[in-house]
Design a protein around this motif. Structure first.
Motif, short mmCIF file in Angstrom:
data_model
loop_
_atom_site.label_atom_id
_atom_site.label_comp_id
_atom_site.label_asym_id
_atom_site.label_seq_id
_atom_site.Cartn_x
_atom_site.Cartn_y
_atom_site.Cartn_z
N ARG A 1 0.85 -1.19 0.00
CA ARG A 1 0.00 0.00 0.00
C ARG A 1 0.89 1.24 0.00
O ARG A 1 1.94 1.28 0.61
N ASP A 2 0.40 2.24 -0.72
CA ASP A 2 1.06 3.54 -0.75
C ASP A 2 0.08 4.60 -0.27
O ASP A 2 -1.12 4.51 -0.54
N LEU A 3 0.61 5.58 0.43
CA LEU A 3 -0.12 6.81 0.70
C LEU A 3 0.31 7.74 -0.42
O LEU A 3 1.50 7.95 -0.62
N ARG A 4 -0.66 8.25 -1.16
CA ARG A 4 -0.28 9.10 -2.29
C ARG A 4 -1.07 10.40 -2.28
O ARG A 4 -2.17 10.48 -1.74
N MET A 5 -0.49 11.41 -2.90
CA MET A 5 -1.14 12.71 -3.09
C MET A 5 -1.25 12.93 -4.59
O MET A 5 -0.27 12.76 -5.32
N ARG A 6 -2.47 13.29 -5.03
CA ARG A 6 -2.71 13.54 -6.45
C ARG A 6 -3.35 14.91 -6.63
O ARG A 6 -4.05 15.40 -5.76
N ARG A 7 -3.11 15.48 -7.78
CA ARG A 7 -3.76 16.72 -8.19
C ARG A 7 -4.64 16.37 -9.38
O ARG A 7 -4.17 15.85 -10.39
N LEU A 8 -5.94 16.66 -9.24
CA LEU A 8 -6.88 16.45 -10.33
C LEU A 8 -7.41 17.81 -10.78
O LEU A 8 -7.74 18.65 -9.93
#
Length: 152
Positions: free
Chosen positions: A70-77
């Motif tokens: 599992r990864d904790l991720r940050m995305r910009r949409l």
């Protein structure tokens, strides 16, 4: 971790929206009173449309806290007017999304009507909900999403 200009701009926008609204962003994403209902989301879109989805950072949770694969991720949409984030589930994939600018409507499996999200609001996505989003406005909606994602 080294931050690029896009990442720094997104984080600055998140901080600015938080400061503008007070010390804490407003939580949103609740169904209007009396509109809680199972929603099969019939005819929900299954493909993205007029949306960019960019991963701006991630953390391997196995190395940090012993949660494998599992990864904790940050995305910009960025969802353009009329754009769609297609139907997806949050079973085993909790997330928090802040609307940085613009507005967007969420169609959720637990609500009979669309849920509007304005700039500065945070939506909590957990408990296995399914949903999709559409920008019904006339300006792009910018979102920052932090989620826990299984590795492919």
């Amino acid at each position: 971790m080294k931050l690029n200009h896009l990442t720094m701009a997104a984080l600055a926008a998140l901080a600015a929206s938080t400061i503008f609204l007070g010390a804490t962003p407003a939580f949103a994403g609740t169904c209007p009173t009396g509109r809680d209902a199972a929603n099969a989301l019939a005819d929900a879109p299954t493909a993205p449309s007029n949306v960019t989805d960019t991963v701006i950072g991630s953390v391997d949770l196995a190395k940090e806290i012993g949660v494998e694969n599992r990864d904790l991720r940050m995305r910009r949409l960025v969802v353009q007017p009329g754009g769609v984030v297609p139907l997806h589930s949050h079973a085993g994939r909790p997330a928090l999304i802040i609307v940085v600018s613009g507005a967007i409507t969420e169609y959720r499996s637990s609500c009979a009507v669309g849920i509007d999200h304005a700039a500065g609001e945070i939506s909590s996505e957990s408990d296995g909900i399914s949903h999709w989003w559409r920008n019904n406005g006339s300006v792009p909606a910018e979102l920052l999403s932090a989620d826990v994602k299984a590795r492919d």
